[in-house]
Design a protein around this motif. Sequence first.
Motif, PDB file in Angstrom:
ATOM      1  N   SER A 204      10.493  37.433  16.535  1.00  0.00           N
ATOM      2  CA  SER A 204      11.365  38.540  16.938  1.00  0.00           C
ATOM      3  C   SER A 204      11.160  38.918  18.396  1.00  0.00           C
ATOM      4  O   SER A 204      12.040  39.500  19.020  1.00  0.00           O
ATOM      5  N   GLY A 205       9.996  38.571  18.954  1.00  0.00           N
ATOM      6  CA  GLY A 205       9.728  38.900  20.351  1.00  0.00           C
ATOM      7  C   GLY A 205       9.776  37.711  21.286  1.00  0.00           C
ATOM      8  O   GLY A 205       9.490  37.827  22.478  1.00  0.00           O
ATOM      9  N   ALA A 206      10.160  36.552  20.749  1.00  0.00           N
ATOM     10  CA  ALA A 206      10.121  35.334  21.557  1.00  0.00           C
ATOM     11  C   ALA A 206      11.465  34.949  22.156  1.00  0.00           C
ATOM     12  O   ALA A 206      11.570  33.961  22.859  1.00  0.00           O
ATOM     13  N   GLY A 207      12.526  35.717  21.848  1.00  0.00           N
ATOM     14  CA  GLY A 207      13.836  35.424  22.425  1.00  0.00           C
ATOM     15  C   GLY A 207      14.354  34.068  22.014  1.00  0.00           C
ATOM     16  O   GLY A 207      14.264  33.665  20.863  1.00  0.00           O
ATOM     17  N   LYS A 208      14.905  33.332  22.985  1.00  0.00           N
ATOM     18  CA  LYS A 208      15.511  32.044  22.688  1.00  0.00           C
ATOM     19  C   LYS A 208      14.504  31.036  22.142  1.00  0.00           C
ATOM     20  O   LYS A 208      14.858  30.126  21.406  1.00  0.00           O
ATOM     21  N   LYS A 209      13.238  31.184  22.514  1.00  0.00           N
ATOM     22  CA  LYS A 209      12.221  30.241  22.039  1.00  0.00           C
ATOM     23  C   LYS A 209      12.006  30.337  20.534  1.00  0.00           C
ATOM     24  O   LYS A 209      11.504  29.412  19.914  1.00  0.00           O
ATOM     25  N   ALA A 210      12.399  31.472  19.936  1.00  0.00           N
ATOM     26  CA  ALA A 210      12.145  31.686  18.510  1.00  0.00           C
ATOM     27  C   ALA A 210      12.816  30.627  17.655  1.00  0.00           C
ATOM     28  O   ALA A 210      12.276  30.206  16.625  1.00  0.00           O
ATOM     29  N   GLY A 211      13.997  30.209  18.058  1.00  0.00           N
ATOM     30  CA  GLY A 211      14.725  29.220  17.278  1.00  0.00           C
ATOM     31  C   GLY A 211      14.009  27.900  17.155  1.00  0.00           C
ATOM     32  O   GLY A 211      14.320  27.086  16.273  1.00  0.00           O
ATOM     33  N   GLU A 212      13.031  27.670  18.045  1.00  0.00           N
ATOM     34  CA  GLU A 212      12.292  26.417  18.008  1.00  0.00           C
ATOM     35  C   GLU A 212      11.333  26.350  16.826  1.00  0.00           C
ATOM     36  O   GLU A 212      10.934  25.270  16.414  1.00  0.00           O
ATOM     37  N   PHE A 213      10.920  27.515  16.305  1.00  0.00           N
ATOM     38  CA  PHE A 213       9.881  27.455  15.272  1.00  0.00           C
ATOM     39  C   PHE A 213      10.149  28.315  14.044  1.00  0.00           C
ATOM     40  O   PHE A 213       9.378  28.264  13.093  1.00  0.00           O
ATOM     41  N   TYR A 214      11.258  29.082  14.020  1.00  0.00           N
ATOM     42  CA  TYR A 214      11.407  29.994  12.880  1.00  0.00           C
ATOM     43  C   TYR A 214      12.864  30.190  12.492  1.00  0.00           C
ATOM     44  O   TYR A 214      13.726  30.393  13.341  1.00  0.00           O
ATOM     45  N   THR A 215      13.118  30.101  11.186  1.00  0.00           N
ATOM     46  CA  THR A 215      14.417  30.430  10.604  1.00  0.00           C
ATOM     47  C   THR A 215      14.275  31.764   9.891  1.00  0.00           C
ATOM     48  O   THR A 215      13.355  31.932   9.085  1.00  0.00           O
ATOM     49  N   PRO A 216      15.154  32.748  10.177  1.00  0.00           N
ATOM     50  CA  PRO A 216      15.029  34.050   9.511  1.00  0.00           C
ATOM     51  C   PRO A 216      14.910  33.892   7.994  1.00  0.00           C
ATOM     52  O   PRO A 216      15.568  33.044   7.387  1.00  0.00           O
ATOM     53  N   VAL A 393      31.281  24.981   2.057  1.00  0.00           N
ATOM     54  CA  VAL A 393      31.223  25.446   3.443  1.00  0.00           C
ATOM     55  C   VAL A 393      31.058  26.958   3.391  1.00  0.00           C
ATOM     56  O   VAL A 393      31.882  27.658   2.789  1.00  0.00           O
ATOM     57  N   ILE A 394      29.988  27.467   4.006  1.00  0.00           N
ATOM     58  CA  ILE A 394      29.664  28.890   3.922  1.00  0.00           C
ATOM     59  C   ILE A 394      29.589  29.470   5.330  1.00  0.00           C
ATOM     60  O   ILE A 394      28.844  28.976   6.178  1.00  0.00           O
ATOM     61  N   GLY A 395      30.358  30.517   5.582  1.00  0.00           N
ATOM     62  CA  GLY A 395      30.318  31.184   6.876  1.00  0.00           C
ATOM     63  C   GLY A 395      29.357  32.353   6.860  1.00  0.00           C
ATOM     64  O   GLY A 395      29.451  33.239   6.000  1.00  0.00           O
ATOM     65  N   LEU A 396      28.403  32.375   7.799  1.00  0.00           N
ATOM     66  CA  LEU A 396      27.410  33.451   7.888  1.00  0.00           C
ATOM     67  C   LEU A 396      27.787  34.426   9.007  1.00  0.00           C
ATOM     68  O   LEU A 396      28.575  34.092   9.887  1.00  0.00           O
ATOM     69  N   PRO A 397      27.224  35.621   8.999  1.00  0.00           N
ATOM     70  CA  PRO A 397      27.520  36.587  10.063  1.00  0.00           C
ATOM     71  C   PRO A 397      27.005  36.118  11.421  1.00  0.00           C
ATOM     72  O   PRO A 397      26.077  35.297  11.509  1.00  0.00           O
ATOM     73  N   ALA A 398      27.588  36.655  12.469  1.00  0.00           N
ATOM     74  CA  ALA A 398      27.078  36.404  13.817  1.00  0.00           C
ATOM     75  C   ALA A 398      25.769  37.168  14.012  1.00  0.00           C
ATOM     76  O   ALA A 398      25.442  38.091  13.265  1.00  0.00           O
ATOM     77  N   ASN A 399      24.995  36.744  14.987  1.00  0.00           N
ATOM     78  CA  ASN A 399      23.804  37.483  15.432  1.00  0.00           C
ATOM     79  C   ASN A 399      22.750  37.691  14.347  1.00  0.00           C
ATOM     80  O   ASN A 399      22.127  38.741  14.247  1.00  0.00           O
ATOM     81  N   ILE A 400      22.533  36.673  13.506  1.00  0.00           N
ATOM     82  CA  ILE A 400      21.456  36.785  12.507  1.00  0.00           C
ATOM     83  C   ILE A 400      20.269  35.899  12.866  1.00  0.00           C
ATOM     84  O   ILE A 400      19.225  35.970  12.224  1.00  0.00           O
ATOM     85  N   PHE A 401      20.430  35.065  13.905  1.00  0.00           N
ATOM     86  CA  PHE A 401      19.336  34.208  14.358  1.00  0.00           C
ATOM     87  C   PHE A 401      18.733  34.772  15.631  1.00  0.00           C
ATOM     88  O   PHE A 401      19.433  35.341  16.467  1.00  0.00           O
ATOM     89  N   GLY A 403      17.558  34.717  19.276  1.00  0.00           N
ATOM     90  CA  GLY A 403      17.836  33.924  20.470  1.00  0.00           C
ATOM     91  C   GLY A 403      19.268  33.488  20.635  1.00  0.00           C
ATOM     92  O   GLY A 403      19.629  32.926  21.664  1.00  0.00           O
ATOM     93  N   THR A 404      20.128  33.705  19.644  1.00  0.00           N
ATOM     94  CA  THR A 404      21.540  33.365  19.774  1.00  0.00           C
ATOM     95  C   THR A 404      22.370  34.314  18.922  1.00  0.00           C
ATOM     96  O   THR A 404      21.958  34.706  17.839  1.00  0.00           O
ATOM     97  N   SER A 405      23.534  34.693  19.434  1.00  0.00           N
ATOM     98  CA  SER A 405      24.387  35.636  18.698  1.00  0.00           C
ATOM     99  C   SER A 405      25.571  34.953  18.036  1.00  0.00           C
ATOM    100  O   SER A 405      26.377  35.603  17.382  1.00  0.00           O
ATOM    101  N   ILE A 406      25.695  33.621  18.191  1.00  0.00           N
ATOM    102  CA  ILE A 406      26.880  32.941  17.676  1.00  0.00           C
ATOM    103  C   ILE A 406      26.898  32.927  16.152  1.00  0.00           C
ATOM    104  O   ILE A 406      25.845  32.884  15.508  1.00  0.00           O
ATOM    105  N   PRO A 407      28.098  32.976  15.554  1.00  0.00           N
ATOM    106  CA  PRO A 407      28.190  32.846  14.093  1.00  0.00           C
ATOM    107  C   PRO A 407      27.854  31.421  13.674  1.00  0.00           C
ATOM    108  O   PRO A 407      28.081  30.471  14.434  1.00  0.00           O
ATOM    109  N   THR A 408      27.305  31.277  12.495  1.00  0.00           N
ATOM    110  CA  THR A 408      26.890  29.956  12.018  1.00  0.00           C
ATOM    111  C   THR A 408      27.467  29.692  10.626  1.00  0.00           C
ATOM    112  O   THR A 408      27.979  30.588   9.966  1.00  0.00           O
ATOM    113  N   SER A 409      27.348  28.453  10.224  1.00  0.00           N
ATOM    114  CA  SER A 409      27.824  28.063   8.895  1.00  0.00           C
ATOM    115  C   SER A 409      26.754  27.245   8.192  1.00  0.00           C
ATOM    116  O   SER A 409      25.874  26.667   8.835  1.00  0.00           O
TER     117      SER A 409
END
Length: 529
Positions: A204-216, A393-401, A403-409
């Motif tokens: 939560s405090g690592a910003g964009k680097k968080a995506g490298e090691f953690y999935t919410p 195919v499942i659409g998820l909310p934006a801004n749940i990851f 380091g990135t605010s884009i919506p994901t699927s």
Amino acid sequence: MSEDHKKQLEQQLWNIANTLRGKMDADEFRDYILGFIFYKYLAEKMEIYANDILKQDGIKYHDINENTAEGQEIIEAIKEEAIEKLGYFLKPAELFSELAKRGNKKASDEEAEEIESNFILEDLQKVLNNIQLSTMGAESEEDFDHLFEDIDLNSTKLGKTPEARNQVIAKVLAHLDKIDFKLEQTELDVLGDAYEYLIAQFASGAGKKAGEFYTPQEVSKILAKIVTTGKSKLKSVYDPTCGSGSLLLRVAKEVQEVSNFYGQEQNRTTYNLARMNMILHNVHYRRFNIKQEDTLEHPQHLDKQFEAIVANPPFPAQWSANPLFTSDDRFSQYGKLAPSSKADFAFVQHMIYHLADNGTMAVVLPHGVLFRGGAEQHISRYLIEDRNYLDAVIGLPANIFYGTSIPTSVLVFKKCRENPEDILFIDASQHYEKVKNQNVLRPADIIKLIDAYRNRTEEPKYSKKALLTDIAENDYNLNIPRYVDTFEAADSIDLNAIADELKVLDMQIVKTDKLITGFCRELNISTPF
């Protein structure tokens, strides 16, 4: 242990971690505190195991005198068994508690109660090295290789002088030594959960680097519940971009048993974190096989297929898209490679190759994969029209990851689908709670999504089963709004009421104009009209 005790342990560990916060970045002090927790875990497991062996002799492991022939003989016998059972070995003097005590030994009884740190940095470094050396030539060697390499005890970020660094480390060890991990209560996984909590806090405090090691955790739950649908045991689970291993471990929470865990991770530090995470969750070294390499360029498990596959690949991700890959079994049947600037479908192809016939695969991808053209559309069409592997195919909310605010699927694939005539589309993009700057999936949101997937229910504005013929008519465009109608009709407008309101306004304007004209005449000035 109660939920309150669990939270108390998590808070204690986080408070200790913050001892280092002011000295370095989040991802740096993460490596130190998680490494020290791991060392304490290994030491306590070693002591519990040795004490169990020595119980019939009435001896405690930490009381063995290593300087006697008898002590050496006992230690060597225990070492042989520990390497086989635990995969590593620690001498009594190398136990965490012993080092913590030496580092915080009182100078003398006459002096004040203030603790004076003895210099232990060299001893600590030697112990961490010895843990790895104890595995040399053993079956567990690869699993412990360079596990502590990210702990730099000579870093000036810990202190400008060796003495200052020693004081900080000794203080951290002393605080950790006071915490009871309750490892003897084998039915609990309290420490593993606390470790996951810390990783989440660092993310939560690592910003964009968080995506490298953690999935919410909420997203991990969704993927894990999808791939375990209808199963209570799994022979194998695989994550080709495993990060800290949290997704793999989440899958294990959804079933009674997972026989083997497989993963691959490119980043060396994160790879170390994943192996530590596995061991801390009591996954025996023989049950996990995690490799450090680029998954697309240098795959390490090509001879295996897996019953469950989960992944949150990095995005945007690039790869070489080398023409030589057209003869690679993972990609050859598709006729085209994913573009070098967007590796999303390359990961999908890699995962499909590893998916067992009775398996399920769930992968998180950016929304663009649903409708982009070119090679990606060609690959998507092949998977649907020729193979019929796409299940949902499942659409998820934006801004749940982080380091990135884009919506994901989430795309779900099966090689043997129970419902081969249609593909389920779920639009969960509006079902979340906003917490500070992050959107969070609530338990009710997850339950609703999983129920819709497992029962393949259709609900207006939420889920829809689209026939393959309908998807073909849409030229295999998978954009969710094409299938799930979320259109909200605007409220009808009463024109007569609006006309009446305008008439009233006109009358008020005339009245106001007359009033202003009267004031102007009294003041002997011209009117503004």
